[in-house]
Enzyme design. Structure first.
Site, short mmCIF file in Angstrom:
data_model
loop_
_atom_site.label_atom_id
_atom_site.label_comp_id
_atom_site.label_asym_id
_atom_site.label_seq_id
_atom_site.Cartn_x
_atom_site.Cartn_y
_atom_site.Cartn_z
CD GLU A 81 -2.47 -1.16 1.35
OE1 GLU A 81 -4.32 -0.78 1.55
OE2 GLU A 81 -2.25 -1.17 3.20
CG HIS A 100 -3.92 2.32 5.23
ND1 HIS A 100 -4.99 2.43 5.61
CD2 HIS A 100 -3.66 1.04 5.11
CE1 HIS A 100 -5.84 1.66 5.08
NE2 HIS A 100 -4.60 0.80 4.50
CG HIS A 102 -6.76 -3.26 7.56
ND1 HIS A 102 -6.98 -4.33 7.13
CD2 HIS A 102 -6.37 -2.01 6.55
CE1 HIS A 102 -6.46 -3.87 5.88
NE2 HIS A 102 -5.71 -2.54 5.60
CE1 TYR A 127 -7.75 17.58 23.85
CE2 TYR A 127 -9.91 17.46 24.38
CZ TYR A 127 -8.80 17.93 24.25
OH TYR A 127 -8.38 18.58 25.47
CG HIS A 167 -8.64 -0.55 2.77
ND1 HIS A 167 -8.29 -0.41 1.31
CD2 HIS A 167 -8.17 -0.89 3.61
CE1 HIS A 167 -7.14 -0.34 1.64
NE2 HIS A 167 -6.98 -1.04 3.46
#
Length: 219
Positions: A81, A100, A102, A127, A167
């Site tokens: 990725e 990144h 999941h 926040y 995703h």
């Protein structure tokens, strides 16, 4: 920066990637070999977690070192990725790191019908606004599809975080710590959003959001 200092700084970043990766993994924010982390180096290259690597068991010495063109200089082959990270960095010269994951609750939100594709999660807390801001949803693409990179590129200039449908999130920050904190804030707010669905929760007003955006600009 001298070669010696640069080498020391890079080793420090490798250790930080491993420590924060293990922290994310140990708390169930990503599982198996999912998720990836990258850091921009001062010379224009990157450090990136390797392909099929578990964030809970990273070897700092084997983290991928890429040049400014994304070519591997040392370490294991980078995450598949990589193109997601490069798309974000291309549009965000001010960002120094990307996470990144999941992560379960963020992915759950990305699968819901009827979420606003321009802003998936309402501004429930200060926040969240300060660390994430507006979160656009990117339509589903098969993993590795270059069109996903182009979709990220189209939104990354205006957004420090995007949510990939079915995703997970891609989150940029001025440095690795900031990117990790923003990713964690996103996951916690996704959890809040799911808890409050159907309750018509009271979020922050547009005026309150604007005040936060003015006082606490993100990278």
């Amino acid at each position: 920066m001298s070669v010696h200092l640069r080498h020391h700084h890079q080793n420090s970043l490798r250790e930080q990637i491993s420590t924060l990766g293990k922290s994310l993994f140990d708390r169930g924010l990503t599982m198996g070999s999912s998720g990836n982390i990258s850091v921009r180096l001062e010379n224009g290259g990157w450090l990136m977690t390797p392909t099929n690597a578990c964030l809970g068991r990273l070897d700092p010495a084997r983290i991928s070192h890429l040049d400014q063109h994304g070519q591997l200089l040392s370490g294991d082959a980078p995450t598949k990725e990589q193109f997601l990270h490069m798309a974000m960095y291309d549009e965000r010269p001010q960002s120094g790191a990307i996470v990144h994951l999941h992560s379960t609750h963020s992915v759950a939100v990305s699968c819901l019908p009827g979420v606003d594709p321009c802003d998936c999660i309402p501004p429930l807390t200060a926040y969240y606004v300060m660390r994430v801001g507006k979160l656009p949803l990117i339509p589903y693409h098969i993993p590795g599809d270059p069109k996903l990179g182009e979709a990220v590129r189209g939104l990354a200039g205006k957004h420090s975080a995007v949510l990939l449908a079915n995703h997970g999130p891609v989150v940029a920050g001025k440095n690795l710590e900031a990117a990790v904190y923003a990713t964690e804030e996103l996951e916690e707010t996704a959890k809040l959003y799911l808890l409050l669905r159907g309750e018509n929760p009271r979020g922050l007003t547009p005026e309150q959001v604007a005040e936060l955006e003015a006082r606490f600009p993100r990278d």
